[in-house]
Scaffold this active site. Structure first.
Site, PDB file in Angstrom:
ATOM      1  N   GLY A 118       9.138  17.848  -5.562  1.00 20.29           N
ATOM      2  CA  GLY A 118       9.487  19.126  -4.942  1.00 20.29           C
ATOM      3  C   GLY A 118      10.848  19.080  -4.258  1.00 20.29           C
ATOM      4  CG  ASP A 166       2.714  25.562  -3.824  1.00 21.21           C
ATOM      5  OD1 ASP A 166       1.568  25.659  -4.275  1.00 21.21           O
ATOM      6  OD2 ASP A 166       2.988  24.984  -2.764  1.00 21.21           O
ATOM      7  CG  MET A 208      -3.282  24.923  -3.004  1.00 24.07           C
ATOM      8  SD  MET A 208      -2.897  23.327  -3.744  1.00 24.07           S
ATOM      9  CE  MET A 208      -3.987  22.271  -2.804  1.00 24.07           C
ATOM     10  N   GLY A 209      -0.334  27.744  -1.717  1.00 23.71           N
ATOM     11  CA  GLY A 209       0.938  28.442  -1.534  1.00 23.71           C
ATOM     12  C   GLY A 209       1.202  28.669  -0.064  1.00 23.71           C
ATOM     13  CG  HIS A 298      -6.365  18.952  -3.100  1.00 27.06           C
ATOM     14  ND1 HIS A 298      -6.538  19.417  -1.811  1.00 27.06           N
ATOM     15  CD2 HIS A 298      -5.192  18.285  -3.102  1.00 27.06           C
ATOM     16  CE1 HIS A 298      -5.513  19.034  -1.075  1.00 27.06           C
ATOM     17  NE2 HIS A 298      -4.678  18.344  -1.833  1.00 27.06           N
ATOM     18  CD  GLN A 300      -5.387  26.509  -5.938  1.00 30.28           C
ATOM     19  OE1 GLN A 300      -4.480  27.320  -5.920  1.00 30.28           O
ATOM     20  NE2 GLN A 300      -6.002  26.133  -4.838  1.00 30.28           N
ATOM     21  CG  MET A 612     -10.766  27.391 -33.293  1.00 36.74           C
ATOM     22  SD  MET A 612     -11.357  25.777 -32.779  1.00 36.74           S
ATOM     23  CE  MET A 612     -10.758  25.714 -31.108  1.00 36.74           C
ATOM     24  CD  GLN A 614      -6.628  35.619 -35.195  1.00 30.02           C
ATOM     25  OE1 GLN A 614      -7.741  35.950 -35.603  1.00 30.02           O
ATOM     26  NE2 GLN A 614      -5.534  36.053 -35.757  1.00 30.02           N
ATOM     27  NE  ARG A 685       2.759  40.519 -42.284  1.00 30.62           N
ATOM     28  CZ  ARG A 685       1.517  40.798 -41.918  1.00 30.62           C
ATOM     29  NH1 ARG A 685       0.505  40.241 -42.540  1.00 30.62           N
ATOM     30  NH2 ARG A 685       1.293  41.598 -40.901  1.00 30.62           N
TER      31      ARG A 685
END
Length: 731
Positions: A118, A166, A208-209, A298, A300, A612, A614, A685
């Site tokens: 960070g 974050d 979190m944040g 945690h 996250q 699967m 999609q 395509r």
């Protein structure tokens, strides 16, 4: 004009040593970044060292600093957290600690550092670089290193990559770990929604944040939350009454659940914390709703990294090594960032200073400025959320006489429903009457058209597939009937979501016991995007695609490469094949060839993923991207309708009255469809030029193939102010 192309073959790391460390809080995807730095470093001929336990390992030295090998980073791509360890380090904050760290690096010949962490970790690295020559002088004076060693190692080069769930670092659209953290949050929200609907409950979720509301804001967008509270934009006075009014209004609309998302650092206008318990008490007291609190914590940070984080970290790791190879003694420490779909380099301290300015603006209650300083992506997320979350009363709505129809075409793709919800609600906010068409152009021709109100798209964001229904039928077959329906319903504009098959969702991880090669067939028609990017995300050894023709010699070379690989400690091979990559070299043919040639060395398994890919619920990225791109499209339609309206009619006879909205390099671009004619291969395509083909050499390099890699786009150190000066065309 002079040819400015630059290739990886011309860059050499011979004689250079690179140290890689992870510092501060862990984030999913850090391992993918470490792997990319190690393999790219070794590929260009440099030595690469793991520095275990972050700065603490650098200070302590010894076995904490070990040379890395190609095999030592095998099978770490899909692992969460950081396998080389991370630690907060008080010693490195002291001059003595940095002196010991300098000695440990010089003793191993390391003068290039790749720091993944960070803003605190990156600021520490920059200070270390600024002090470097002074630290070496001290080491010479104390007799710990020679004059010659000090001269040989006179410059320390630093490149940073931001690993932070974050997304709180200015200068990059996404930091490593953010997308994976969003996956964890959305998994929980989707699970909570089922229980909340069963019991008619209100859930208050804390994510979190502490200083940045990105996770709260984007997860609120991705799940259609009723209310969100973030530190950058505290609610106005009287918010308690407004929130309760909205919750009761939604309940009256037969909505059985309410979701409120709170960033852990949420504050009010007076910088006082807004906690989950405070909100729960408020809802119970004012409305009497059954209310529960969930604090994700945690969770996250945990779990396997998403495909997005693996690719982001791999690209950033490669770019970091290129930046170190090109650095001169005068080059400032830089950070590798993501802008749109491009990797860019920015001066580290410019980014750190702007990140600190955000906090300062929040402390001084300059909240609107704080949002702008966060960058275009954050600002767009916030504006889209505001647009979609607060239903205006009929009296407040602007009145337009325009009718807009929304329909899905082509194959179903995750995120379509989020786009429809967004388009309908933004259309209503703009004052239009919005019609939804069922079953694509076929349904349009049959008159399957219905006016949609605000509540008709409630809860659509997290649904997979296409709730409106979609068919592959092209409009040419029914053009007269469609024109008739447009006349009957007086439709002035069409918003078409779909087209050539697109699908962002692919999850590959084949980890075999013993020596095993997995051969996987992916979808994509003639477009090799899924095979290529899926290959990069899963560390594949080869990915066969239509855009890059291959023959039996290539297949033989790949088999030999895998056989050699299996003689090392690596036990797993992964080969991807796009469904239409070759008429003759089918998945069965490749499976049989690998099985025969690999006899006695490895065995093979094959898997055709099929539909699967999609299916399932859309990822946070797809929900978010679908929501924002549809909102932007509807606003563009409103603008064009007003421009082309004359004497009671809408005239659509200019090129830009039919546009495709999509991401190009760093921005969202509305491109007239007529211009796409020359750029499109209609037989297969696919576009004639595919931006992601540039990622293919990256996949090959990380799988130990010698290949040519055009790095012309790399190398320019940009400035953060230039990035911010752009308009809001970022997503």
């Amino acid at each position: 004009m002079q040819d400015t192309k630059k290739f990886i073959e011309n860059l050499s790391g011979a004689g250079k040593s690179i140290g890689v460390l992870t510092s501060g809080g862990d984030a999913q995807g850090m391992n993918a970044a470490v792997r990319a730095v190690v393999r790219m470093g070794i590929y260009v001929g440099a030595k690469v060292f793991f520095i275990h336990e972050g700065y603490q390992g650098m200070v302590d030295g010894g076995d904490n600093i070990k040379e890395a090998s190609w095999e030592s980073v095998s099978s770490m791509l899909q692992v969460g957290g950081t396998v080389i360890g991370s630690a907060r380090c008080k010693d490195f904050r002291t001059h003595e600690g940095r002196l010991r760290a300098a000695l440990n690096l010089v003793q191993r010949g390391i003068t290039n550092l790749c720091v993944i962490g960070g803003d605190g970790s990156l600021t520490g690295a920059n200070l270390f670089r600024e002090e470097w020559s002074g630290l070496l002088d001290e080491l010479v004076q104390s007799g710990q290193i020679s004059e010659e060693a000090a001269q040989t190692h006179s410059a320390l080069h630093i490149v940073g990559m931001v690993g932070s769930i974050d997304n709180d670092f200015c200068g990059t659209d996404m930091t490593i770990g953010t997308d994976s953290a969003l996956h964890r949050i959305i998994e929980v929200v989707d699970a909570i929604m089922t229980t909340a609907q069963s019991h008619q409950r209100t859930f208050v979720l804390e994510v979190m944040g502490r200083h940045c509301g990105y996770l709260a804001l984007v997860s609120a967008l991705a799940c259609g939350a009723d209310w969100v509270l973030i530190p950058e934009m505290p609610p106005k006075d009287g918010w308690e009454e407004q929130m309760c009014h909205k919750l009761s209004e939604n309940r009256a609309d037969k909505k059985r659940l309410n979701i409120i998302i709170v960033a852990e650092g949420a504050i009010d206008q007076n910088n006082k914390p807004i906690t989950t318990e405070l909100i729960k008490d408020l809802v119970v007291r004012c409305l009497g709703f059954d209310t529960r609190v969930t604090i994700l914590g945690h969770v996250q940070r945990g779990g396997t990294p998403s495909a997005f984080d693996r690719i982001l970290a791999s690209r950033m790791g490669v770019e970091a090594v290129l930046a170190l190879l090109e650095a001169s003694p005068g080059t400032p420490a830089c950070v590798v960032s993501l802008c749109g779909n491009q990797a860019v380099r920015l001066p580290l301290m410019e980014c750190v200073q702007m990140t600190q300015e955000v906090q300062k603006a929040m402390d001084e209650k300059r909240f609107e400025e704080a949002v702008k300083l966060r960058g275009r992506s954050f600002e767009n997320n916030l504006n889209t959320y505001k647009l979609l979350s607060h239903r205006k009363m009929n009296a407040e709505l602007p009145r337009s006489s325009f009718n807009v129809a929304v329909l899905n075409v082509g194959a179903p793709a995750a995120g379509m429903n989020a786009a429809v919800r967004s388009a309908v609600r933004v259309g209503i906010t703009e004052g239009h009457t919005v019609f939804a068409v069922s079953d694509g152009f076929e349904g349009f021709s049959k008159g399957q058209i219905k006016e949609f109100k605000w509540g008709d798209v409630g809860g659509w964001t997290g649904q997979g597939g296409s709730l409106l229904g979609t068919k592959r039928t092209l409009p040419a077959k029914h053009i007269d009937k469609i024109a008739e329906q447009m006349r009957i319903h007086n439709i002035n504009a069409l918003l078409v979501i779909g087209g050539f098959e697109t699908c962002d969702r692919i999850k590959q991880s084949a980890s075999g016991t013993k020596r095993r090669v997995f051969i996987i067939e992916t979808m994509g028609g003639y477009c090799g995007y899924l095979a290529t990017v899926g290959g990069l995300a899963s560390g594949a050894d080869a990915a066969y695609i239509y855009e890059e023709p291959f023959d039996i010699r290539d297949l033989q070379s790949n088999v030999e490469h895998l056989t050699e690989k299996m003689k090392t400690s690596i036990q797993r091979g992964l080969v991807l094949r796009n469904e239409n990559s070759s008429e003759n070299y089918t998945t069965d043919f490749i499976y049989q060839l690998y099985s025969e040639e690999g006899k006695g060395v490895f065995d093979c398994r094959k898997n055709v993923l099929g539909h699967m890919q999609q299916g399932g619920a859309p990822s946070p990225f797809d929900r978010n991207f679908g929501t924002k791109i549809a909102a932007k499209a509807m606003q563009w339609i409103s603008k064009k309708l007003k421009e082309f309206y004359r004497e009671g009619r809408v005239f659509a006879n200019t090129e830009d009255s039919a546009c495709l909205l999509g991401m190009r390099r760093r921005a969202l671009v509305f491109q007239p469809v007529i211009q796409l004619k020359d750029e499109t291969d209609f037989v297969h395509r696919i576009p004639k030029e595919q931006w992601w083909l540039r990622l293919r050499p990256l996949m090959k390099i990380l799988a130990k193939y010698k290949t040519s890699y055009d790095v012309s786009d790399s190398g320019q150190l940009e400035h953060i102010v230039r990035l911010r000066a752009k308009d809001n065309s970022a997503i």
